[in-house]
Design a protein around this motif. Structure first.
Motif, short mmCIF file in Angstrom:
data_model
loop_
_atom_site.label_atom_id
_atom_site.label_comp_id
_atom_site.label_asym_id
_atom_site.label_seq_id
_atom_site.Cartn_x
_atom_site.Cartn_y
_atom_site.Cartn_z
N ASN A 1 0.72 -1.16 0.03
CA ASN A 1 0.09 0.03 0.20
C ASN A 1 0.85 1.20 -0.07
O ASN A 1 1.35 1.56 0.96
N HIS B 1 -0.72 -7.45 3.82
CA HIS B 1 -1.85 -8.38 3.15
C HIS B 1 -1.43 -9.77 3.24
O HIS B 1 -0.70 -10.42 3.04
N SER C 1 -9.34 -14.06 -1.29
CA SER C 1 -9.74 -12.50 -1.44
C SER C 1 -11.10 -12.43 -1.28
O SER C 1 -11.99 -13.13 -1.46
N LYS D 1 -8.20 -2.90 -1.09
CA LYS D 1 -8.33 -3.14 0.35
C LYS D 1 -8.81 -1.94 0.98
O LYS D 1 -9.51 -2.14 2.24
N LEU E 1 -4.07 -0.04 8.32
CA LEU E 1 -3.41 -0.69 7.15
C LEU E 1 -1.76 0.10 7.12
O LEU E 1 -1.09 -0.17 6.01
#
Length: 208
Positions: free
Chosen positions: A54, A82, A134, A151, A169
């Motif tokens: 990210n 992740h 996922s 995400k 995150l």
């Protein structure tokens, strides 16, 4: 051995740098977005690039893909939050040399660097237990989104605020807002308050 680190979250960036330097390695460059990471890789050709997934500009997977396409010898290690199986599989397509979850970094990073330095690949020993399917298919409108954007959308569907998403995150709130704007644009949503939240709840959270 020259090492580059790219992570959007300042705390994670400095923490990773300190860890690596404590092992006796030299960190030659640090940055907080994917575009800078790619430019520094092209300019300085580090032996290893440790990337978060990210990041603004380009995410870690996009940087890895461009490194592979340019046939640069820099070995990419992804240090990430992740756990989705599809993200891991995508990473392997880009010749990733290392894949470590941030929660296990303290236990694995030194060994990973040693293996990669010797030309070997290192995949976290914890992945078999931690990887999850996922959330949602790679079809329709969602197919236009990057992994980072998906995400973010997942957390929006859970009615998290930008600040909460940023904390969860390990991103800056500004980066989250940037991702939200891109998601709204790609999905063709009206630029009105809560438009993304409404879409996410109705369309994303209900995906199998």
């Amino acid at each position: 051995m020259k090492i580059l680190i790219a992570d959007d979250h300042p705390f994670m960036l400095q923490g990773t740098k300190s860890f690596i330097e404590s092992y006796g390695y030299k960190v030659t460059d640090t940055c907080s977005n994917g575009i800078s990471a790619l430019n520094l890789i092209l300019l300085h050709l580090p032996d290893i690039a440790i990337l978060d997934i990210n990041m603004p500009g380009l995410d870690g997977l996009e940087v890895a893909k461009k490194v592979q396409e340019a046939k640069i010898k820099t070995k990419v290690i992804l240090l990430t939050m992740h756990k989705e199986m599809t993200i891991y599989k995508k990473a392997t397509q880009y010749n990733i040399f290392g894949y470590i979850l941030k929660e296990h970094a303290q236990a694995e990073l030194e060994h990973c660097l040693r293996e990669v330095k010797n030309g070997k690949k290192y995949i976290s020993a914890f992945l078999e237990d931690d990887l999850i399917p996922s959330a949602g298919p790679d079809t329709g409108e969602l197919a236009t989104l990057t992994f980072s954007e998906r995400k973010i959308l997942e957390q929006v569907a859970c009615q998290k605020t930008s600040r909460q998403i940023a904390d969860l995150l390990f991103l800056s709130e500004k980066t989250v807002e940037g991702h939200r704007s891109k998601i709204i644009e790609k999905l063709g949503l009206p630029k009105e308050k809560n438009a993304l939240l409404k879409w996410a709840i109705q369309n994303y959270k209900s995906q199998p």
